[in-house]
Design an enzyme around this catalytic site. Structure first.
Site, mmCIF file in Angstrom:
data_model
loop_
_atom_site.group_PDB
_atom_site.id
_atom_site.type_symbol
_atom_site.label_atom_id
_atom_site.label_comp_id
_atom_site.label_asym_id
_atom_site.label_seq_id
_atom_site.Cartn_x
_atom_site.Cartn_y
_atom_site.Cartn_z
ATOM 1 N N ASN A 1 -10.028 -0.529 -0.904
ATOM 2 C CA ASN A 1 -8.566 -0.415 -0.852
ATOM 3 C C ASN A 1 -7.982 -0.984 -2.152
ATOM 4 O O ASN A 1 -7.995 -2.194 -2.358
ATOM 5 C CB ASN A 1 -8.058 -1.187 0.371
ATOM 6 C CG ASN A 1 -6.556 -1.086 0.556
ATOM 7 O OD1 ASN A 1 -5.836 -0.605 -0.326
ATOM 8 N ND2 ASN A 1 -6.071 -1.547 1.697
ATOM 9 N N HIS B 1 -3.652 7.006 2.082
ATOM 10 C CA HIS B 1 -3.965 5.668 1.579
ATOM 11 C C HIS B 1 -5.342 5.273 2.122
ATOM 12 O O HIS B 1 -5.648 5.519 3.287
ATOM 13 C CB HIS B 1 -2.890 4.686 2.048
ATOM 14 C CG HIS B 1 -3.261 3.263 1.805
ATOM 15 N ND1 HIS B 1 -3.602 2.801 0.561
ATOM 16 C CD2 HIS B 1 -3.374 2.191 2.649
ATOM 17 C CE1 HIS B 1 -3.897 1.511 0.642
ATOM 18 N NE2 HIS B 1 -3.768 1.125 1.898
ATOM 19 N N CYS C 1 0.818 -1.226 0.000
ATOM 20 C CA CYS C 1 0.000 0.000 0.000
ATOM 21 C C CYS C 1 0.850 1.273 0.000
ATOM 22 O O CYS C 1 0.342 2.356 -0.282
ATOM 23 C CB CYS C 1 -0.932 -0.014 1.198
ATOM 24 S SG CYS C 1 -2.035 -1.427 1.139
HETATM 25 O O1 UT7 Z 1 -3.884 -1.316 3.378
HETATM 26 C C1 UT7 Z 1 -2.852 -1.993 3.994
HETATM 27 C C2 UT7 Z 1 -2.940 -1.967 5.459
HETATM 28 N N1 UT7 Z 1 -4.165 -2.541 5.916
HETATM 29 C C3 UT7 Z 1 -4.884 -1.894 6.807
HETATM 30 O O2 UT7 Z 1 -4.556 -0.802 7.177
HETATM 31 C C4 UT7 Z 1 -6.071 -2.612 7.404
HETATM 32 C C5 UT7 Z 1 -5.994 -2.547 8.907
HETATM 33 N N2 UT7 Z 1 -7.059 -3.272 9.597
HETATM 34 C C6 UT7 Z 1 -8.349 -2.894 9.548
HETATM 35 O O3 UT7 Z 1 -8.712 -1.982 8.831
HETATM 36 C C7 UT7 Z 1 -9.322 -3.598 10.466
HETATM 37 O O4 UT7 Z 1 -8.604 -4.377 11.391
HETATM 38 C C8 UT7 Z 1 -10.335 -4.501 9.710
HETATM 39 C C9 UT7 Z 1 -11.310 -3.640 8.930
HETATM 40 C C10 UT7 Z 1 -9.628 -5.458 8.796
HETATM 41 C C11 UT7 Z 1 -11.162 -5.300 10.750
HETATM 42 O O5 UT7 Z 1 -11.832 -4.420 11.629
HETATM 43 P P1 UT7 Z 1 -11.681 -4.604 13.201
HETATM 44 O O6 UT7 Z 1 -12.509 -3.570 13.838
HETATM 45 O O7 UT7 Z 1 -10.219 -4.619 13.523
HETATM 46 O O8 UT7 Z 1 -12.343 -6.012 13.431
HETATM 47 P P2 UT7 Z 1 -11.707 -7.293 14.116
HETATM 48 O O9 UT7 Z 1 -10.720 -7.925 13.225
HETATM 49 O O10 UT7 Z 1 -11.287 -6.956 15.523
HETATM 50 O O11 UT7 Z 1 -12.967 -8.228 14.206
HETATM 51 C C12 UT7 Z 1 -14.116 -7.877 15.040
HETATM 52 C C13 UT7 Z 1 -15.198 -8.908 14.791
HETATM 53 C C14 UT7 Z 1 -14.696 -10.343 14.840
HETATM 54 O O12 UT7 Z 1 -15.709 -11.142 15.416
HETATM 55 P P3 UT7 Z 1 -15.616 -11.591 16.955
HETATM 56 O O13 UT7 Z 1 -14.333 -12.361 17.069
HETATM 57 O O14 UT7 Z 1 -15.604 -10.298 17.744
HETATM 58 O O15 UT7 Z 1 -16.848 -12.402 17.127
HETATM 59 C C15 UT7 Z 1 -14.573 -10.721 13.385
HETATM 60 O O16 UT7 Z 1 -14.710 -12.098 13.157
HETATM 61 O O17 UT7 Z 1 -15.737 -8.720 13.479
HETATM 62 C C16 UT7 Z 1 -15.715 -9.964 12.790
HETATM 63 N N3 UT7 Z 1 -15.564 -9.700 11.371
HETATM 64 C C17 UT7 Z 1 -16.598 -9.483 10.560
HETATM 65 N N4 UT7 Z 1 -17.916 -9.460 10.776
HETATM 66 C C18 UT7 Z 1 -18.713 -9.206 9.748
HETATM 67 C C19 UT7 Z 1 -14.411 -9.594 10.662
HETATM 68 N N5 UT7 Z 1 -14.695 -9.318 9.382
HETATM 69 C C20 UT7 Z 1 -16.038 -9.249 9.294
HETATM 70 C C21 UT7 Z 1 -16.929 -8.981 8.244
HETATM 71 N N6 UT7 Z 1 -18.251 -8.964 8.506
HETATM 72 N N7 UT7 Z 1 -16.507 -8.724 6.982
#
Ligand code: UT7
Length: 335
Positions: free
Chosen positions: A286, A256, A116
């Site tokens: 993204n 980004h 990225c």
């Molecule tokens: O571009 C290169 C660099 N990349 C980035 O900068 C991305 C950085 N990371 C992020 O933007 C975020 O971490 C994500 C958008 C990928 C995820 O968001 P989050 O708020 O960090 O969610 P999480 O991974 O902590 O997951 C929270 C919950 C989990 O469920 P439980 O364990 O709390 O029951 C996940 O399984 O959300 C769940 N989850 C989803 N639920 C519905 C993860 N993905 C999804 C989804 N739909 N698509």
């Protein structure tokens, strides 16, 4: 000896027509429009569906738009740099294919792999060739067909990414505008948080790598999120502070587009209000190396000579960086 300054003097872009909406993703994986919008800010992404068209196709379309807008003869281009993590193939470099497609027969060409941060790193590299006096015209392209490495059974990643390409032409500046400063960082100690394990020399393609789905992008969302919030905000603040700028001096933050929450944190840290932040994550998701130049393409018409822009990115590697750009021309057309 006074250093020559490099300026962005034209922008081109390409987005595939097909849209993948949150509603479409609800049919593929256990997710919801509400979760995707509130956690990421994304509503839809563009997907290049044609399996015979790869990253070089999108990069070529973007470059051709730029050449047409500027009425530029491609034989004048000295160097083509393509930032991508989805090259058409390992080798030759996608940049070589693009240079041939656009008729840049006098250019040398290579790819930059910095995920990225790819466009920023490629831009920084291109700038040095102008500043040193070696080249007059460098074409820097960010292009990724992320849909080819996204696992559409993995809800934690498939909602995030889209396809696209955009590019910038670098030429010597004839005034005080141009690329004023840049900062680049890399820290490979957490590489495994964001990677594609399969297909390289560590895990060459095999039935096992296919079975384990190693040819798809892998991301541990939370650690990447934490590092991105800190990395992007820190580096954006650093470039502003070391150049004596304040939030009021910045016309636009060009971040980004990985997550609206990361962008929000960066803007706040810089003292920049959200009306001065280029945002198109809602429409494209993204697009990895293409996000920053796609923002510049969308806002080109509004940009004025002398506008201060801060470009900032964080991505796989980890890699991150920022650039201070004093915009070199008045925009035309509509954004
Ligand atoms: O571009 C290169 C660099 N990349 C980035 O900068 C991305 C950085 N990371 C992020 O933007 C975020 O971490 C994500 C958008 C990928 C995820 O968001 P989050 O708020 O960090 O969610 P999480 O991974 O902590 O997951 C929270 C919950 C989990 O469920 P439980 O364990 O709390 O029951 C996940 O399984 O959300 C769940 N989850 C989803 N639920 C519905 C993860 N993905 C999804 C989804 N739909 N698509």
């Amino acid at each position: 000896m006074e250093t020559r300054r490099a300026a962005i003097t034209a922008i081109g872009h390409y987005l595939p027509e097909d849209r993948l909406t949150n509603a479409d993703l609800e049919k593929l994986v256990d997710t919801s429009d509400e979760w995707i919008r509130t956690r990421t800010g994304i509503r839809e992404r563009r997907i290049l569906k044609d399996p015979d068209k790869a990253t070089s196709y999108m990069a070529t379309q973007a470059a051709q738009e730029l050449l047409a807008k500027r009425n530029l003869d491609p034989t004048e281009i000295d160097l083509v740099i393509v930032a991508t993590v989805t090259p058409d193939m390992f080798f030759p470099a996608t940049a070589c294919i693009v240079a041939a497609e656009i008729g840049a027969v006098n250019a040398w060409a290579y790819d930059v792999s910095a995920a990225c941060s790819g466009f920023l790193f490629a831009l920084s590299t291109g700038v040095r060739f102008i500043e040193s006096g070696k080249h007059e015209k460098v074409l820097v392209i960010g292009a990724d067909k992320m849909s080819t490495i996204v696992d559409y059974t993995d809800r934690t990643t498939c909602v995030l990414f889209g396809d696209g390409a955009a590019c910038a032409l670098l030429e010597p500046s004839d005034d005080d505008n141009g690329i004023m400063d840049s900062i680049e960082h890399a820290d490979g100690s957490q590489w495994s948080s964001l990677c594609m394990l399969g297909g390289g020399s560590l895990h060459p393609p095999s039935p096992l790598t296919l079975e384990k789905r190693l040819h798809f992008l892998h991301q541990e969302g939370q650690p990447v999120f934490k590092a991105a919030v800190k990395g992007m905000a820190d580096v954006a603040a650093e470039i502003v502070e070391r150049n004596g700028l304040s939030g009021d001096d910045i016309r636009y933050l060009v971040p980004h587009q990985a997550n609206l929450r990361i962008i929000d944190a960066t803007a706040r840290r810089m003292g920049v209000t959200m009306d001065k932040v280029m945002l198109n994550i809602e429409r494209y998701g993204n697009t990895t190396a293409a996000t920053i130049p796609l923002c510049l393409a969308d806002w080109e018409a509004q940009l004025r000579k002398g506008d201060n822009l801060v470009l900032a990115a964080f991505g796989g590697g980890f890699t991150w960086g920022a650039a201070w750009v004093r915009w070199a021309y008045d925009g035309s057309g509509s954004a």
